[in-house]
Design an enzyme around this catalytic site. Structure first.
Site, short mmCIF file in Angstrom:
data_model
loop_
_atom_site.label_atom_id
_atom_site.label_comp_id
_atom_site.label_asym_id
_atom_site.label_seq_id
_atom_site.Cartn_x
_atom_site.Cartn_y
_atom_site.Cartn_z
N TYR A 1 0.82 -1.22 0.00
CA TYR A 1 0.00 0.00 0.00
C TYR A 1 0.85 1.27 0.00
CZ TYR A 1 -4.51 -2.41 0.53
OH TYR A 1 -5.65 -3.14 0.30
N GLU B 1 1.05 -5.71 -8.85
CA GLU B 1 0.48 -6.36 -7.65
C GLU B 1 0.58 -7.88 -7.75
OE1 GLU B 1 -2.59 -2.73 -6.51
OE2 GLU B 1 -3.43 -4.60 -7.23
P1 CMP Z 1 -8.35 -0.92 -1.40
O1 CMP Z 1 -8.99 -1.15 -2.72
O2 CMP Z 1 -7.70 -2.09 -0.77
O3 CMP Z 1 -7.28 0.26 -1.54
C1 CMP Z 1 -6.88 1.06 -0.46
C2 CMP Z 1 -7.72 0.85 0.75
O4 CMP Z 1 -7.68 1.83 1.75
C3 CMP Z 1 -9.19 0.82 0.35
O5 CMP Z 1 -9.46 -0.35 -0.38
C4 CMP Z 1 -9.88 0.92 1.69
O6 CMP Z 1 -10.09 -0.32 2.29
C5 CMP Z 1 -8.85 1.67 2.54
N1 CMP Z 1 -9.34 2.96 3.01
C6 CMP Z 1 -9.49 3.31 4.31
N2 CMP Z 1 -9.94 4.55 4.40
C7 CMP Z 1 -10.09 5.03 3.15
C8 CMP Z 1 -10.54 6.28 2.61
N3 CMP Z 1 -10.92 7.28 3.38
N4 CMP Z 1 -10.57 6.41 1.26
C9 CMP Z 1 -10.14 5.37 0.45
N5 CMP Z 1 -9.72 4.18 0.92
C10 CMP Z 1 -9.70 4.01 2.25
#
Ligand code: CMP
Length: 140
Positions: free
Chosen positions: A51, A128
């Site tokens: 991430y 990824e």
């Molecule tokens: P994902 O697709 O795994 O990519 C990044 C992740 O950050 C997202 O899904 C969410 O689970 C997490 N996340 C937590 N808070 C936020 C937010 N405010 N906006 C976007 N993603 C978030």
């Protein structure tokens, strides 16, 4: 339409609630094929590296802690237009905005514990997939 591969994670909130089969059925029902799959306990370093693109976001620390809070299932999904199709099946990142019938509308608990991750573009899908799988593990 091109046959693509995309990367998917079934997140700790879903593995804890024993939802992996139900989620994989949604992928398969949409025409996506699981060509690689493993259930792992992600390390803190893996979560932070995976991430890293979100490093500056306020939710980065919590997101990394959450991703190591239980096992995840990392997968490679293959099919026509797989990247867009997977995103359609997952629904919006925030379950409050996810369309009825999508994985996140049915199963997600919050924007953080949103049950699944999926690649957002061909370049990120390739990166990824490489992050978690060797070529030999992509078995078709
Ligand atoms: P994902 O697709 O795994 O990519 C990044 C992740 O950050 C997202 O899904 C969410 O689970 C997490 N996340 C937590 N808070 C936020 C937010 N405010 N906006 C976007 N993603 C978030």
């Amino acid at each position: 339409m091109a046959i693509e591969r995309t990367f998917s994670i079934i997140k700790p909130d879903a593995t804890k609630r024993n939802l992996t089969g139900k989620i994989i059925s949604k992928f398969e029902d949409a025409g996506l094929r699981v060509v690689a799959s493993k259930r792992i306990q992600m390390s803190q370093a893996q979560a932070e590296g995976f991430y890293a693109v979100h490093k500056e976001r306020p939710f980065y620390g919590d997101l990394c802690s959450y991703m190591v809070s239980g096992p995840v299932v990392v997968q490679v999904l293959e099919g026509e237009n797989a990247i867009a199709k997977n995103r359609e099946v997952m629904g919006a990142t925030n379950p409050a905005d996810a369309a009825a019938g999508t994985i996140r509308a049915e199963f997600a608990e919050s924007i953080e514990a949103n049950s699944v991750h999926g690649s957002d573009a061909p370049e990120t899908a390739a990166e990824e997939i490489k992050f978690f799988f060797t070529d030999a593990e992509l078995v078709g």
